[in-house]
Design a protein around this motif. Structure first.
Motif, PDB file in Angstrom:
ATOM      1  N   LEU A 133      10.173   6.327 -13.848  1.00 46.17           N
ATOM      2  CA  LEU A 133       9.808   7.163 -12.698  1.00 46.17           C
ATOM      3  C   LEU A 133      10.254   8.607 -12.918  1.00 46.17           C
ATOM      4  CD1 LEU A 133      10.585   4.834  -9.644  1.00 46.17           C
ATOM      5  CD2 LEU A 133       8.424   5.175 -10.857  1.00 46.17           C
ATOM      6  N   GLU A 134      11.401   8.770 -13.550  1.00 48.46           N
ATOM      7  CA  GLU A 134      11.875  10.137 -13.805  1.00 48.46           C
ATOM      8  C   GLU A 134      10.951  10.857 -14.785  1.00 48.46           C
ATOM      9  OE1 GLU A 134      16.015  12.519 -14.913  1.00 48.46           O
ATOM     10  OE2 GLU A 134      15.998  10.330 -14.854  1.00 48.46           O
ATOM     11  N   ILE A 135      10.433  10.126 -15.778  1.00 46.67           N
ATOM     12  CA  ILE A 135       9.453  10.709 -16.705  1.00 46.67           C
ATOM     13  C   ILE A 135       8.233  11.211 -15.928  1.00 46.67           C
ATOM     14  CG2 ILE A 135       7.782  10.149 -18.539  1.00 46.67           C
ATOM     15  CD1 ILE A 135       9.938   8.173 -19.621  1.00 46.67           C
ATOM     16  N   LEU A 136       7.732  10.382 -15.015  1.00 46.30           N
ATOM     17  CA  LEU A 136       6.556  10.757 -14.234  1.00 46.30           C
ATOM     18  C   LEU A 136       6.859  11.886 -13.261  1.00 46.30           C
ATOM     19  CD1 LEU A 136       5.029   7.242 -13.440  1.00 46.30           C
ATOM     20  CD2 LEU A 136       4.197   8.938 -15.069  1.00 46.30           C
ATOM     21  N   TYR A 137       8.063  11.875 -12.711  1.00 46.26           N
ATOM     22  CA  TYR A 137       8.424  12.923 -11.744  1.00 46.26           C
ATOM     23  C   TYR A 137       8.407  14.291 -12.414  1.00 46.26           C
ATOM     24  CZ  TYR A 137      10.893  15.401  -8.053  1.00 46.26           C
ATOM     25  OH  TYR A 137      11.226  16.292  -7.059  1.00 46.26           O
ATOM     26  N   HIS A 138       8.822  14.338 -13.667  1.00 44.42           N
ATOM     27  CA  HIS A 138       8.826  15.602 -14.412  1.00 44.42           C
ATOM     28  C   HIS A 138       7.558  15.722 -15.251  1.00 44.42           C
ATOM     29  CE1 HIS A 138      12.880  16.495 -13.120  1.00 44.42           C
ATOM     30  NE2 HIS A 138      13.291  15.306 -13.532  1.00 44.42           N
TER      31      HIS A 138
ATOM     32  N   SER B  38       9.594   1.999  -2.518  1.00 38.48           N
ATOM     33  CA  SER B  38       9.146   3.230  -1.843  1.00 38.48           C
ATOM     34  C   SER B  38       9.236   4.430  -2.776  1.00 38.48           C
ATOM     35  CB  SER B  38       9.994   3.472  -0.595  1.00 38.48           C
ATOM     36  OG  SER B  38       9.675   2.550   0.422  1.00 38.48           O
ATOM     37  N   LEU B  39      10.295   4.463  -3.608  1.00 38.50           N
ATOM     38  CA  LEU B  39      10.421   5.562  -4.568  1.00 38.50           C
ATOM     39  C   LEU B  39       9.285   5.515  -5.581  1.00 38.50           C
ATOM     40  CD1 LEU B  39      12.126   7.946  -5.631  1.00 38.50           C
ATOM     41  CD2 LEU B  39      13.353   6.295  -7.062  1.00 38.50           C
ATOM     42  N   LEU B  40       8.933   4.325  -6.036  1.00 38.41           N
ATOM     43  CA  LEU B  40       7.821   4.180  -6.979  1.00 38.41           C
ATOM     44  C   LEU B  40       6.533   4.726  -6.371  1.00 38.41           C
ATOM     45  CD1 LEU B  40       7.236   0.991  -9.143  1.00 38.41           C
ATOM     46  CD2 LEU B  40       5.352   2.378  -8.329  1.00 38.41           C
ATOM     47  N   ILE B  41       6.294   4.392  -5.109  1.00 38.90           N
ATOM     48  CA  ILE B  41       5.095   4.883  -4.418  1.00 38.90           C
ATOM     49  C   ILE B  41       5.108   6.404  -4.350  1.00 38.90           C
ATOM     50  CG2 ILE B  41       3.924   4.952  -2.167  1.00 38.90           C
ATOM     51  CD1 ILE B  41       4.959   2.029  -1.792  1.00 38.90           C
ATOM     52  N   LEU B  42       6.256   6.992  -3.992  1.00 42.21           N
ATOM     53  CA  LEU B  42       6.361   8.452  -3.893  1.00 42.21           C
ATOM     54  C   LEU B  42       6.048   9.130  -5.219  1.00 42.21           C
ATOM     55  CD1 LEU B  42       9.601   8.920  -1.737  1.00 42.21           C
ATOM     56  CD2 LEU B  42       7.263   9.523  -1.085  1.00 42.21           C
TER      57      LEU B  42
ATOM     58  N   ALA C 215       5.536   6.409   3.586  1.00 45.36           N
ATOM     59  CA  ALA C 215       4.380   6.170   4.458  1.00 45.36           C
ATOM     60  C   ALA C 215       3.647   7.478   4.742  1.00 45.36           C
ATOM     61  CB  ALA C 215       4.841   5.516   5.755  1.00 45.36           C
ATOM     62  N   GLN C 216       4.409   8.542   4.999  1.00 47.65           N
ATOM     63  CA  GLN C 216       3.790   9.850   5.258  1.00 47.65           C
ATOM     64  C   GLN C 216       2.999  10.339   4.056  1.00 47.65           C
ATOM     65  OE1 GLN C 216       6.978  12.482   6.325  1.00 47.65           O
ATOM     66  NE2 GLN C 216       7.429  11.424   8.253  1.00 47.65           N
ATOM     67  N   ARG C 217       3.561  10.138   2.858  1.00 46.20           N
ATOM     68  CA  ARG C 217       2.887  10.635   1.659  1.00 46.20           C
ATOM     69  C   ARG C 217       1.596   9.868   1.370  1.00 46.20           C
ATOM     70  NH1 ARG C 217       3.429  15.233   1.095  1.00 46.20           N
ATOM     71  NH2 ARG C 217       2.922  15.206  -1.126  1.00 46.20           N
ATOM     72  N   ILE C 218       1.544   8.596   1.717  1.00 51.00           N
ATOM     73  CA  ILE C 218       0.296   7.837   1.559  1.00 51.00           C
ATOM     74  C   ILE C 218      -0.794   8.463   2.411  1.00 51.00           C
ATOM     75  CG2 ILE C 218      -0.835   5.624   2.034  1.00 51.00           C
ATOM     76  CD1 ILE C 218       1.811   4.239   1.298  1.00 51.00           C
TER      77      ILE C 218
ATOM     78  N   LEU D 144       8.382   0.111   4.101  1.00 49.17           N
ATOM     79  CA  LEU D 144       8.171   1.402   3.456  1.00 49.17           C
ATOM     80  C   LEU D 144       9.019   2.475   4.117  1.00 49.17           C
ATOM     81  CD1 LEU D 144       4.310   1.624   2.821  1.00 49.17           C
ATOM     82  CD2 LEU D 144       6.105   0.964   1.229  1.00 49.17           C
ATOM     83  N   HIS D 145       9.632   3.303   3.276  1.00 43.17           N
ATOM     84  CA  HIS D 145      10.397   4.444   3.770  1.00 43.17           C
ATOM     85  C   HIS D 145       9.457   5.357   4.562  1.00 43.17           C
ATOM     86  CE1 HIS D 145      12.725   8.214   3.569  1.00 43.17           C
ATOM     87  NE2 HIS D 145      13.792   7.451   3.330  1.00 43.17           N
TER      88      HIS D 145
END
Length: 669
Positions: free
Chosen positions: A381-386, A438-442, A483-486, A478-479
């Motif tokens: 996830l950190e790879i994708l975040y950056h 939820s972090l994965l979804i974000l 949910a908001q970001r979806i 879901l956090h």
């Protein structure tokens, strides 16, 4: 490299090297060879100096190419090395460091010469360079039945699998692995994927094949062990008064490798933390493993190294296989799993993780059974975040890993049970506590949004949405921010849809009677509508399967209910919109009944109670969303160019001039 040589600039004038590449044959029994491989030399301390060394060898190697058919000196050098390696195991047991040092020096010289040979000639011509033998003037002689090229390849493999990894053997093992990589580097000079060449045949069909499983296992353990380059044992390599050929490249065994690799390959810096510096043997072993795993099958034989990677098992697995698998072996899965998540910072480690997940069912089952999957998933996830800092191929690999993981329902459930605190690298919003799911979804949604505004790559979109779709039926608690970001992503898609629709309409009005070609707005609109449809299916899947577990998604849906109005009667979305209309209508009515000016807490309370009361049969059932990664979806021959682009850019003991390299126009940014 030669007697008393101490600098790269001295190589071209060194008498010993001149003799090696000159016009006179040198007998293998001549004391010259012992002097030649007993050099000490101020070794390079950074990547630039390493490149200078190899460039200094080029003119010497070109002279040798011209003279070797008459002298056979290159073959003699190879045989001198082979003679030394026959007793390497005994030398290691006896701590005979001088013997190991000389064998290393000989191999280093062979590797430097080979790099030039491979750049200058075909495999067939290289094979001939190994065949020329010392001969009398006026006569022509090649070696008889001996295939010195195969002998060297086989010997290198034996060296890697049989010589134990100790401080005194670290550098010769590194050189052996690097030399094999150099042999395979013909691929760098060809646009097409090489299949069934002489070197590949020797490695995949010849004497080396019997060592396939041991070689793969050894390379994996080199990666697992993450051994640092040992500090220089300077007392062994102190220059002596009598000198010796390059009585000096020996620092390449000692201080040179130490400086190049533990000081990061970009020059010495005081106070560098060794914990963050490269591990040359580990990294080089991984690169060689990836090259071997991705060698193309021959016309009538499969790649045995890929077979070995596909079927190896855990050392704790005592079950009996129904049928014997070729090149099978056992390895400690726990150690491998730990190395994979601890080193998950580079393309090559991500590619290894992908390879094991995709091709080895035993390893995939083991990974999915772990209760600490967050250790593996968080670095991905950190790879994708950056994503802005990563090359597109690294991002693809990370996404495909997530897609493979999300094919498993147990994984999709378990990630919502893992609670994380204070994710330091996620800086867009403070997340003091959030589930891994939820972090994965974000992170996946952020990747989609980045792709929409920057790269606009449909393949990347497809993988992101497929992973979300696989997870959607198991969304749990879901956090609020997830949910908001979806819903925010749906809002962004809706806005983009309206913009393209407006552009298409205006373009048609402005071009009445104009027969020139119109921009392909229809295609753009079709792509956006496919993505919107997928997002609606993801939301619908969550509502149908786990509505009562996700009050925050219902809240976000109600808060932005006007977004969905325009799609209610759209022919592409009518069917899927029925369920969303039902949910929005049901909860809107309950909120109206609860009164006006409701607090956020009161709204959430009404939603939670309503979720229990909504009859499940009021929601239309749709087929389960399930997407499976299929390797054929990748662009043809994606992995072989990708692996070699990593090697080309690694700078770890391998420096190729871009001149003549044709294979890689791959985007590195």
């Amino acid at each position: 490299m030669g007697a008393n040589t101490s600098q790269v600039s001295d190589l071209s004038d060194n008498p010993s090297l001149k003799a090696l590449v000159g016009t006179e044959s040198i007998s293998e029994n001549d004391p010259f060879w012992n002097q030649l491989i007993s050099f000490t030399f101020i070794s390079p301390t950074n990547s630039g100096d390493s490149k200078s060394l190899e460039e200094a060898v080029i003119p010497l190697a070109k002279i040798l190419i011209e003279n070797n058919p008459r002298t056979g000196n290159f073959g003699a050098l190879v045989r001198i090395f082979l003679g030394r390696t026959k007793e390497l195991k005994i030398s290691t047991e006896c701590q005979d460091q001088l013997f190991i040092w000389q064998a290393h020096n000989a191999l280093l010289m062979i590797r430097c010469l080979l790099k030039v040979f491979i750049r200058e000639m075909s495999e067939e011509e290289l094979h001939l360079q190994f065949s020329y033998h010392e001969r009398a003037p006026g006569s022509f002689e090649e070696t008889g039945n001996e295939d010195l090229l195969e002998e060297l390849l086989s010997n290198l493999v034996h060296l890697i699998v049989e010589v134990p990894l100790l401080d005194i053997t670290y550098n010769i093992l590194f050189e052996a692995v690097t030399t094999l990589l150099v042999f395979f580097s013909y691929q760098l000079f060809h646009k097409d994927i090489l299949r069934g060449g002489i070197i590949c045949q020797h490695i995949m069909k010849g004497r080396c094949m019997s060592l396939t499983s041991r070689l793969v296992k050894t390379l994996l353990y080199n990666f697992i062990r993450q051994e640092k380059c040992p500090p220089p044992a300077t007392h062994i390599f102190e220059p002596k008064a009598e000198g010796g050929l390059l009585y000096g490249l020996a620092s390449g065994v000692a201080s040179g490798l130490w400086n190049v690799f533990t000081l990061g390959g970009t020059g010495s810096k005081a106070g560098i933390d060794q914990e963050h510096n490269p591990l040359p043997l580990s990294n080089q072993s991984l690169l060689l493993l990836l090259v071997l795993a991705n060698l193309a099958d021959g016309p009538d034989w499969p790649n045995p190294y890929r077979q070995a990677i596909t079927c190896f098992r855990n050392t704790q697995d005592t079950s009996t296989l129904p049928m014997e698998q070729p090149h099978a072996f056992q390895i400690n899965f726990n150690s491998l799993y730990t190395a994979l998540y601890e080193q998950q910072r580079s393309d090559q480690v991500t590619l290894l993780l992908y390879t094991l997940l995709h091709q080895n069912a035993n390893m995939r089952t083991y990974m999915l059974s772990r209760t600490d999957m967050d250790n593996l998933v968080l670095p991905i996830l950190e790879i994708l975040y950056h994503v802005e800092e990563r090359n597109s191929h690294h991002v693809y690999m990370a996404l495909i890993i997530l897609l493979i993981l999300t094919e498993d329902d147990a994984f999709n459930r378990s990630i919502h049970e893992v609670v994380l605190k204070n994710i330091s690298w996620y800086t867009e919003r403070s997340l003091t506590e959030i589930s891994l799911g939820s972090l994965l979804i974000l992170v996946v949604i952020r990747t989609i949004q980045f792709n929409m505004t920057r790269t606009r790559d449909k393949y990347l979109h497809t993988n992101c949405l497929a992973a979300l779709a696989n997870m959607s039926a198991q969304f749990r608690c879901l956090h609020q921010y997830a949910a908001q970001r979806i819903i925010s992503l749906f809002a962004l898609l809706s806005k983009k849809h309206n913009k393209v629709l407006e552009q298409a309409t205006q373009s048609l009005r402005g071009r009445q009677g104009d027969n020139t070609a119109l921009p392909d707005y229809a295609q753009d609109l079709n792509v956006i509508e496919e993505v919107i449809r997928m997002m609606l299916e993801i939301i619908n899947s969550c509502l149908c399967n786990s509505l009562h577990h996700n009050p925050n998604l219902v809240y976000a849906l109600l808060y932005k209910r006007e977004l969905f109005e325009q799609f209610r009667m759209h022919p592409s979305f009518q069917d899927i919109m029925q369920n969303l209309d039902t949910v929005i209508g049901f909860f809107s009515q309950r909120l109206e009944q609860a009164g006006s000016d409701l607090s956020v807490e009161r709204v959430q309370e009404v939603i939670m109670k309503g979720a229990q009361a909504l009859p499940k049969d009021r929601l239309k059932k749709f087929p389960e969303l399930k997407f499976k990664y299929v390797e054929e979806d990748q662009p043809e021959d994606f992995f072989i160019p990708y692996v070699w682009s990593l090697i080309f850019n690694s700078g770890v003991g391998l420096h190729w001039s871009p001149h003549g390299i044709e294979l890689f126009s791959m985007d590195s940014g």
